[in-house]
Design a protein around this motif. Structure first.
Motif, PDB file in Angstrom:
ATOM      1  N   UNK A  92       0.838  -1.308  -0.254  1.00 25.42           N
ATOM      2  CA  UNK A  92       0.080   0.145  -0.194  1.00 25.42           C
ATOM      3  C   UNK A  92       0.897   1.329  -0.034  1.00 25.42           C
ATOM      4  N   UNK A  99      -4.083   9.618   6.843  1.00 24.52           N
ATOM      5  CA  UNK A  99      -5.283   8.891   6.796  1.00 24.52           C
ATOM      6  C   UNK A  99      -4.969   7.472   6.327  1.00 24.52           C
ATOM      7  N   UNK A 100      -4.182   7.547   5.264  1.00 28.41           N
ATOM      8  CA  UNK A 100      -3.642   6.202   4.615  1.00 28.41           C
ATOM      9  C   UNK A 100      -3.129   5.182   5.517  1.00 28.41           C
ATOM     10  N   UNK A 103      -5.696   3.877   7.902  1.00 30.50           N
ATOM     11  CA  UNK A 103      -6.268   2.944   7.169  1.00 30.50           C
ATOM     12  C   UNK A 103      -5.582   1.521   7.159  1.00 30.50           C
TER      13      UNK A 103
END
Lengths: 336, 334
Positions: A92, A99-100, A103
């Motif tokens: 990823x 935020x990523x 997540x």
């Protein structure tokens, strides 16, 4: 496992290697151990192998971006290590976005059995529960990170190696392009880190006279070229550029070549990361090898222990050794 | 703040929720302008597909496998990152597989190691069309790059056109003895679209083919291979005034070998690469290369895969993309 080892005439460690399908075991030894396992009808402890048989069998790897060649190298090493353990990997790209990254950590459990995060965490990311509820290992996330299992390259040893190499070769007026790797959050951003200043002083270089110049983001070849050009315009007696990474160093070499300045005759250049690119630049680049394969192996070992429940309740910190790779950008033409 | 819905995106783009859904799912029918408007609205509102909801309805996982032969080649690292982002825009997560050999590539495409994905995008190095002939992959597969096959949807890189244009550029600037630093296994002859493009340009200029100018290293894509191949060529004492390299990594190794042996680039030898990687602008001298227009390739591959995942069952498609020259100092006229 002891019985298997005794029957096969090998050590317990070797049985473990065969069971975990680790490399570097001779084929005939593998055959002998497998035969012993079959004869004794021995079954490996399932808990110790959770990472392979977990709910999703998927390892999440968070990385700022794959376009940075060192990060791609480290991800490739992690994927290879996971393959060896029969674990699948989802990569990823986070771009350092909080935020990523959140997540990614929140996916640990529902989507991923475990997460490896490469590099420092952006502000505002909470690692709460990282040890029990969600197995997370941070690789090269900086030595100030607390509350999580992590493995770092030995950045303090790196600055000692670099400072000594400079002094031995008579380079007394270095400039840092970007922070040195031992920098901590409370260090002065325009100066070498305390660790680097100590290393420079021990080597006989006047650390107070050494500046650290900012490099644009991303710290790639273009940013390195721009920073090097600014330094060369402003500081005429600089005799070495210590770069935050190899990409910045390769950008600096590009500018030095364009200006007809001899490397290392006029200016020596040192990078960090040991990219393949630097072996084939002209001149070839002196650099620090952080050992990505070793970092990847340690990260997966830390995770496996955590998932198997055999790790201690407190965070573990592993410091992995580094190596100074001496090439033409400091040594000059080498006859090797 | 309330999470934006499909209807919110539709309202912002001035289309129905159904059209938004069609664009997201890569279904045929929406015009390019509508597609762009919907994607812009998604970006603006920060809309994310609810994969759990989608999975409940369809039994799909929302996960796509991306298979590349390595990440140490900047070309594949860039490609993988672009694919991951393009898939994320459509609400898919990506499982990245690095297939170091033919078996790993085959296993990823056929399923054993990618059992939990809805589809596969493979940028193959080892697979040829016929190696899949007996077995049909259990899920949609799109091939990105390499030689196309009638067995699956393919995005075909402008390899022949790019290679021909670069060879023509060398010929136009007066080079006549153009060495090939290639990726064929030692002991075999060069082949493939890039090679065909080279031959076509030579023929157009009436320059005879000379196999003494063809060299390759012991590995297909490492800088070290370009270095050793160039050393081999230099030791043969064959005259040459240009080196057309099969990719940028090989070209970087060849450049360094020429430097070590005192040959000047481009005065004595022009050198060119293929891929236009980030590295090419900063080599010494900067490297002329062919840009394969990755963003266009990625977009086409993702679109075709999602169409397959969401039910398109028509004949196998082939999308051909372009390539253009990026000329730098390494191929200036002598």
């Amino acid at each position: 496992m002891r019985d298997v080892a005794a029957l096969a005439g090998v050590s317990v460690k070797t049985v473990s290697r065969v069971v975990n399908m680790e490399p570097h075991t001779r084929p005939e030894v593998v055959r002998r151990v497998r035969a012993a396992i079959a004869e004794l009808e021995w079954v490996p402890n399932a808990a110790a192998r959770t990472l392979r048989t977990g709910r999703t069998g998927l390892l999440g790897v968070g990385v700022a971006e794959l376009r940075r060649p060192y990060l791609a190298t480290l991800v490739e090493a992690i994927v290879a290590e996971a393959d060896r353990r029969r674990i699948e990997v989802a990569v990823e790209p986070t771009h350092g976005d909080a935020r990523r990254v959140r997540d990614l950590f929140d996916s640990c459990g529902p989507v991923f059995d475990a997460v490896v995060h490469i590099g420092g965490l952006p502000p505002g990311v909470d690692l709460g529960g990282a040890l029990e509820d969600r197995p997370v290992v941070v690789v090269q996330g900086g030595t100030e990170l607390a509350g999580v299992d992590r493995v770092d390259d030995d950045v303090v040893e790196a600055v000692v190696l670099v400072a000594r190499h400079l002094a031995v070769m008579g380079r007394m007026r270095p400039v840092l392009l970007g922070p040195d790797r031992a920098r901590r959050s409370d260090d002065d951003p325009d100066r070498p880190s305390r660790a680097m200043r100590g290393a420079l002083a021990s080597a006989g270089i006047d650390a107070d006279a050494v500046l650290a110049v900012a490099v644009g983001r991303p710290a790639d070849r273009g940013a390195g070229a721009a920073a090097a050009a600014a330094v060369l315009d402003a500081m005429h007696d600089v005799d070495a550029l210590l770069c935050v990474n190899d990409e910045v160093a390769l950008g600096a070499l590009h500018v030095l070549a364009a200006r007809g300045l001899d490397v290392p005759g006029r200016v020596a250049v040192i990078g960090y990361d040991n990219l393949d690119d630097g072996r084939f630049s002209a001149p070839a680049l002196t650099t620090v090898d952080p050992g990505p394969q070793r970092l990847a192996r340690v990260a997966l070992e830390l995770l496996a222990d955590r998932l198997a429940g055999t790790a201690p309740p407190h965070p573990r910190v592993v410091t992995s050794p580094v190596d100074l790779v001496r090439r033409e950008s400091t040594l000059g033409e080498v006859l090797l | 703040m309330r999470r934006p819905t499909l209807a919110d995106v539709g309202a912002a783009a001035g289309v129905s929720a159904k059209t938004v859904s069609n664009v997201l799912l890569g279904r045929l029918g929406a015009s390019e302008a509508t597609r762009a408007a919907v994607l812009a609205a998604i970006e603006q509102l920060g809309y994310r597909v609810n994969m759990a909801g989608r999975g409940l309805v369809s039994g799909r996982t929302g996960r796509v496998a991306v298979v590349v032969p390595n990440l140490y080649q900047p070309y594949f690292a860039e490609l993988a990152e672009r694919l991951i982002h393009a898939l994320e825009e459509r609400g898919c997560t990506t499982m990245l597989r690095v297939a170091h050999d033919r078996e790993a590539e085959l296993a990823a495409v056929l399923g054993p190691t990618t059992a939990t994905v809805d589809g596969v995008i493979v940028s193959p190095h080892f697979l040829s069309g016929d190696s899949l002939a007996e077995r049909t992959p259990p899920r949609p597969v799109v091939q990105l790059g390499s030689a196309p096959t009638p067995l699956r949807d393919c995005v075909v890189m402008g390899e022949r056109a790019g290679s021909e244009a670069m060879t023509r550029h060398l010929l136009e600037s007066g080079r006549r003895r153009i060495a090939l630093v290639w990726n064929n296994a030692p002991g075999t002859a060069p082949q493939g679209d890039r090679f065909e493009g080279y031959l076509a340009a030579l023929a157009a200029y009436g320059v005879p083919r000379d196999d003494a100018l063809f060299v390759s290293g012991s590995d297909w894509d490492r800088r070290a291979s370009g270095y050793e191949a160039m050393v081999g060529l230099l030791r043969q004492k064959v005259a040459f005034d240009a080196a057309l390299c099969v990719n940028d990594a090989i070209a970087v190794g060849a450049l360094r070998a020429l430097h070590s042996f005192g040959r000047r680039v481009p005065t004595d030898v022009a050198v060119t690469g293929f891929d236009d990687t980030d590295e090419s602008e900063f080599t010494s001298p900067p490297l002329s290369s062919v840009s394969p227009e990755q963003p266009v390739m990625v977009e086409a591959a993702v679109r075709m895969l999602l169409e397959r995942i969401y039910g398109y069952a028509g004949p196998v498609r082939e999308v051909r993309t372009n390539a253009h020259l990026v000329l730098r100092a390494s191929s200036l006229p002598a």
